[in-house]
Motif scaffolding. Structure first.
Motif, short mmCIF file in Angstrom:
data_model
loop_
_atom_site.label_atom_id
_atom_site.label_comp_id
_atom_site.label_asym_id
_atom_site.label_seq_id
_atom_site.Cartn_x
_atom_site.Cartn_y
_atom_site.Cartn_z
N MET A 97 0.99 -1.23 0.11
CA MET A 97 0.10 0.08 0.06
C MET A 97 0.92 1.27 0.04
O MET A 97 0.63 2.08 -0.68
CB MET A 97 -1.03 0.14 1.22
CG MET A 97 -2.03 -0.93 1.22
SD MET A 97 -3.02 -0.96 2.48
CE MET A 97 -4.19 -2.24 2.39
N ILE A 98 1.74 1.31 0.89
CA ILE A 98 2.87 2.29 0.80
C ILE A 98 3.46 2.63 -0.51
O ILE A 98 3.70 3.51 -1.08
CB ILE A 98 3.75 2.28 2.00
CG1 ILE A 98 3.14 2.50 3.30
CG2 ILE A 98 4.90 3.32 1.98
CD1 ILE A 98 2.83 3.79 3.48
N THR A 99 3.77 1.47 -1.01
CA THR A 99 4.50 1.38 -2.36
C THR A 99 3.52 2.06 -3.34
O THR A 99 3.84 2.82 -4.34
CB THR A 99 4.87 0.19 -3.01
OG1 THR A 99 5.59 -0.69 -1.81
CG2 THR A 99 5.46 0.14 -4.08
N ASN A 100 2.46 1.83 -3.47
CA ASN A 100 1.55 2.31 -4.34
C ASN A 100 1.26 3.83 -4.14
O ASN A 100 0.95 4.66 -5.09
CB ASN A 100 0.11 1.44 -4.31
CG ASN A 100 -0.88 1.91 -5.14
OD1 ASN A 100 -0.52 2.00 -6.53
ND2 ASN A 100 -2.25 2.19 -5.00
N GLU A 101 1.29 4.12 -2.75
CA GLU A 101 0.99 5.67 -2.58
C GLU A 101 2.09 6.34 -3.07
O GLU A 101 2.07 7.50 -3.85
CB GLU A 101 0.88 5.97 -1.03
CG GLU A 101 -0.22 5.34 -0.49
CD GLU A 101 -1.61 6.28 -0.53
OE1 GLU A 101 -1.31 7.33 -1.23
OE2 GLU A 101 -2.51 5.79 -0.67
N ILE A 102 3.44 5.87 -3.00
CA ILE A 102 4.55 6.56 -3.71
C ILE A 102 4.58 6.69 -5.06
O ILE A 102 4.85 7.50 -5.59
CB ILE A 102 5.77 6.04 -2.91
CG1 ILE A 102 5.83 6.09 -1.53
CG2 ILE A 102 7.20 6.48 -3.60
CD1 ILE A 102 7.19 5.62 -0.80
N ILE A 103 4.10 5.55 -5.73
CA ILE A 103 4.03 5.45 -7.17
C ILE A 103 2.99 6.61 -7.58
O ILE A 103 3.02 7.40 -8.69
CB ILE A 103 3.45 4.06 -7.50
CG1 ILE A 103 4.81 3.04 -7.40
CG2 ILE A 103 3.12 4.09 -9.05
CD1 ILE A 103 4.38 1.72 -7.45
N GLY A 104 1.77 6.53 -6.70
CA GLY A 104 0.72 7.60 -6.97
C GLY A 104 1.62 8.85 -6.88
O GLY A 104 0.92 9.97 -7.63
N LEU A 128 -8.32 11.09 -12.69
CA LEU A 128 -6.65 11.31 -12.92
C LEU A 128 -6.04 10.98 -11.75
O LEU A 128 -4.84 10.11 -11.97
CB LEU A 128 -6.50 12.49 -13.36
CG LEU A 128 -7.06 13.18 -14.81
CD1 LEU A 128 -6.67 14.48 -15.10
CD2 LEU A 128 -6.31 12.08 -15.85
N PHE A 129 -6.53 11.34 -10.49
CA PHE A 129 -5.77 11.02 -9.23
C PHE A 129 -6.07 9.55 -8.64
O PHE A 129 -4.91 8.74 -8.36
CB PHE A 129 -6.10 11.79 -8.36
CG PHE A 129 -5.75 11.59 -6.71
CD1 PHE A 129 -4.30 11.48 -6.61
CD2 PHE A 129 -6.66 11.32 -5.73
CE1 PHE A 129 -3.79 11.11 -5.37
CE2 PHE A 129 -6.06 11.14 -4.63
CZ PHE A 129 -4.54 10.82 -4.38
N LEU A 130 -7.45 9.00 -8.94
CA LEU A 130 -7.61 7.88 -8.10
C LEU A 130 -7.33 6.61 -9.09
O LEU A 130 -7.13 5.62 -8.76
CB LEU A 130 -9.13 7.64 -7.57
CG LEU A 130 -9.27 8.85 -6.71
CD1 LEU A 130 -10.84 8.95 -6.38
CD2 LEU A 130 -8.50 8.56 -5.49
N GLY A 131 -7.59 6.85 -10.43
CA GLY A 131 -7.65 5.95 -11.50
C GLY A 131 -6.12 4.89 -11.60
O GLY A 131 -6.06 3.74 -11.15
N PRO A 132 -5.15 6.06 -11.96
CA PRO A 132 -3.62 5.29 -11.81
C PRO A 132 -3.36 4.78 -10.64
O PRO A 132 -2.79 3.27 -10.13
CB PRO A 132 -2.84 6.45 -12.18
CG PRO A 132 -3.73 7.45 -12.71
CD PRO A 132 -4.96 7.32 -12.13
N ASN A 133 -3.93 5.08 -9.47
CA ASN A 133 -3.65 4.48 -7.99
C ASN A 133 -4.35 3.25 -7.78
O ASN A 133 -3.71 2.25 -7.43
CB ASN A 133 -4.04 5.52 -6.82
CG ASN A 133 -3.40 5.28 -5.58
OD1 ASN A 133 -2.58 4.68 -5.65
ND2 ASN A 133 -3.86 6.00 -4.63
N LEU A 134 -5.55 3.25 -8.18
CA LEU A 134 -6.14 1.93 -8.34
C LEU A 134 -5.72 0.68 -9.06
O LEU A 134 -5.46 -0.34 -8.73
CB LEU A 134 -7.51 2.12 -8.72
CG LEU A 134 -8.64 0.84 -8.90
CD1 LEU A 134 -8.76 0.27 -7.44
CD2 LEU A 134 -9.86 1.27 -9.35
#
Length: 429
Positions: A97-104, A128-134
């Motif tokens: 989850m942290i990895t994903n937050e940093i990628i986002g 644009l913000f939530l899509g790539p994060n998901l």
């Protein structure tokens, strides 16, 4: 922020995001409760994960502690697996989850998100913000799910617990870095943190693959030793069969003389001597532990096991119906019978006059192997059979066999009797 402040886009994103890592856990571990109860608990869990943290201050310590505590406690409650193992995988998911937050953060992290108010973004900005994060989150969780289900870590509880410390410490460090990104984001920091996360994930993977390799080598050593004993048992078995066959050939030549002798004894009312003579013939005629099943390899193995247990003061009463040519390899059959009997004999080794019951039969397209043995009320502490190998590997081998043949393993203790039942499906496609 409460649930009422969530936009539909945010709500859908949160449900899909949290649901993705719940699915990973569902595919990794068996349920502790029924499927219906488990799904109900997970729905409540999902609601709590979405609603409660958003009612607490953004990036606050209380919000973080609540989310982590809820995540770990529910995972341990819902899934039927050793809690250190569940704890380890939960820690790995939090690290992802942290990895994903940093990628986002590297892709797109608007000021509204940095301030903890993404609901102020326009619908397009939220997508644009939530899509790539998901998308990146689902990809990371899926890859981890494939890895953890493809690679089995047969480790002890203590090892699982110690290894949990490694990703947990990484998570705490990365959480601090994420807070730094949120308050002072710049490109160089983001790139550095992404590299640090990648190095952490690679270090975790390398560490656990190495430990798994060590555990596999120890288990392979134990299995090779068992197969070596099997070869020796076969040689002795064939020698015993040959001796028995020669004895029977000699008896065929002498059968008429034996019958004449017994008839003479009976005609002279010497029935006691006739009975003693008959007992002597039966005692020397054959070994009752030879030829108990049609499979010559398993017959040899069981013959040796029964003799070894008898020498140790434990009787094994076997009723084995095992035809030749079953769709189960001889190696797997030896592993099944060997581990079941080793566990049973060892459990009652200190009980005078102990008897182990072994039953094997083919029922409804399945091979059912069952052992029953008495257990001591105050068992002594047992030493490892092999120094490098944790105790309990026999049960893990049996569980692996049950999984390999789409069967099951049941173990229970009741009224001083321990019962183990291994079922192997013979109708696999």
């Amino acid at each position: 922020m409460s649930l009422s402040h969530l936009s539909p886009i945010q709500l859908i994103f949160d449900i899909l995001y949290c649901g993705s890592w719940i699915l990973v856990m569902n595919f990794t571990y068996p349920y502790r409760f029924s499927r219906r109860v488990t799904y109900l608990l997970e729905i409540v869990w999902l609601i709590l994960c979405i609603v409660v943290p958003r009612s607490l201050p953004f990036m606050s310590s209380i919000r973080t502690i609540f989310s982590i505590s809820l995540f770990f406690s529910v995972c341990i409650l819902v899934f039927d697996a050793p809690w250190p193992r569940v704890l380890f995988n939960s820690a790995m998911i939090l690290l992802l989850m942290i990895t994903n937050e940093i990628i986002g953060a590297a892709l797109y992290y608007p000021p509204e998100a940095l301030a903890g108010t993404p609901e102020l973004l326009s619908p397009k900005g939220q997508i644009l913000f939530l899509g790539p994060n998901l998308v990146t989150g689902v990809v990371l969780f899926s890859l981890y799910g494939l890895l953890i289900n493809r690679v089995k870590f047969d480790l002890s509880r203590r090892d699982w617990f110690l290894f949990c410390v490694f990703p947990a410490s990484q998570y705490l460090l990365m959480f601090g870095w994420l807070d730094a990104i949120r308050t002072a984001a710049d490109e160089s920091r983001v790139i550095f943190f992404i590299i640090a996360i990648a190095a952490s994930v690679l270090a975790d993977t390398g560490l656990f693959l190495s430990v798994r390799h060590i555990a596999q080598r120890a288990q392979l050593k134990a299995e090779n030793a068992q197969l070596a004993r099997q070869v020796e048992a076969q040689e002795k078995h064939y020698a015993d069969l040959t001796a028995q066959y020669e004895s029977i050939r000699r008896m065929r030549h002498d059968i008429a003389n034996h019958l004449d002798t017994m008839q003479a004894l009976l005609e002279n009312s010497r029935s006691g001597e006739a009975a003693a003579y008959l007992s002597e013939l039966k005692a020397g005629a054959y070994d009752s532990t030879l030829g108990i099943c049609e499979n010559p390899i398993i017959d040899a193995f069981l013959h040796n096991k029964i003799e070894s247990a008898g020498a140790a003061g434990v009787e094994i009463r076997a009723r084995v119906s095992l035809s030749a040519g079953l769709p189960v390899s001889n190696v797997d059959l030896v592993r099944a019978f060997g581990n079941l009997l080793d566990n049973a004999v060892e459990a009652c080794a200190d009980i005078a006059g102990a008897c182990v019951s072994l039953r094997c039969a083919q029922l409804s397209g399945c091979l059912v192997i069952c052992t029953e043995n008495p257990v001591s009320h105050a068992p002594a502490e047992k030493q490892r059979r092999i120094p490098e190998l944790e105790r309990g590997v026999g049960s893990r081998v049996l569980k692996d066999l049950a999984e390999k043949y789409n069967g099951s393993l049941k173990q229970e203790q009741k009224d001083g009797i321990f019962r183990a039942e291994l079922i192997l499906n013979l109708n696999q496609s």
